[in-house]
Design a protein around this motif. Structure first.
Motif, PDB file in Angstrom:
ATOM      1  N   GLU A 133       0.807  -1.286  -0.065  1.00  0.00           N
ATOM      2  CA  GLU A 133      -0.190   0.053  -0.003  1.00  0.00           C
ATOM      3  C   GLU A 133       0.793   1.256  -0.326  1.00  0.00           C
ATOM      4  OE1 GLU A 133      -3.408   0.700   2.582  1.00  0.00           O
ATOM      5  OE2 GLU A 133      -3.695  -1.765   2.698  1.00  0.00           O
ATOM      6  N   GLU A 134       1.834   1.112   0.405  1.00  0.00           N
ATOM      7  CA  GLU A 134       2.822   2.367   0.876  1.00  0.00           C
ATOM      8  C   GLU A 134       3.425   2.764  -0.454  1.00  0.00           C
ATOM      9  OE1 GLU A 134       4.942  -1.204   2.544  1.00  0.00           O
ATOM     10  OE2 GLU A 134       2.991  -0.161   2.967  1.00  0.00           O
ATOM     11  N   GLN A 135       3.385   2.121  -1.532  1.00  0.00           N
ATOM     12  CA  GLN A 135       3.996   1.929  -2.896  1.00  0.00           C
ATOM     13  C   GLN A 135       3.128   2.794  -3.779  1.00  0.00           C
ATOM     14  OE1 GLN A 135       6.956   1.226  -4.021  1.00  0.00           O
ATOM     15  NE2 GLN A 135       7.688   0.704  -2.192  1.00  0.00           N
TER      16      GLN A 135
END
Length: 156
Positions: A133-135
């Motif tokens: 998700e942090e990408q």
């Protein structure tokens, strides 16, 4: 001759529970619905993976006579990804699948279809599934690339 259509109105179980005296509040009902939906997320993502595999396994049409059916099959699979991923806030998968649907919609059925588009989208779906998700920037890049394919093929 007149045709009469009868429509039986049905109330959902949830609306019945909310409207009854002593029933549950809307806030509690929404919380319970979210909890129930969260329990289905892994099942939904498994369905998305299965659908992506079916899309990747599709063979290109062997003749112009097969184009229409193959495009319809690919469209149905792509729409299935939207159906399965949509309730779980997977906008990235939904946007990628919508992009493929738009490409398939805009493709003439009296010409051969560039099947590499299907392959690229299937690979992109897989990438979107595994990216953490942090990408967010990487996800945006994948979606932007797919949008470029749409522009190149349809001039959209």
């Amino acid at each position: 001759m007149t045709t009469v259509i009868t429509h039986n109105r049905r109330r959902s179980r949830l609306s019945s529970l909310i409207d009854q005296p002593g029933g549950i509040s809307t806030r509690i009902a929404l919380k319970q619905a979210a909890e129930n939906l969260a329990g289905l997320e892994s099942q939904s993502l498994a369905l998305v993976e299965e659908t992506i595999q079916k899309l990747a396994d599709m063979s290109p049409p062997a003749s112009i006579d097969e184009v229409h059916d193959k495009l319809n099959e690919a469209y149905a699979l792509s729409a299935g990804i939207i159906d399965a991923a949509g309730p779980f806030a997977r906008e990235d998968l939904c946007r990628a699948a919508t992009n493929l649907c738009d490409l398939l919609d805009g493709s003439p059925v009296d010409q051969m279809f560039d099947w590499r588009i299907i392959t690229v989208h299937a690979q992109s779906f897989r990438l979107l599934l595994i990216l953490p998700e942090e990408q967010a920037e990487a996800r945006k890049q994948v979606l932007a690339s797919l949008q470029e394919v749409l522009k190149a093929k349809l001039g959209a």
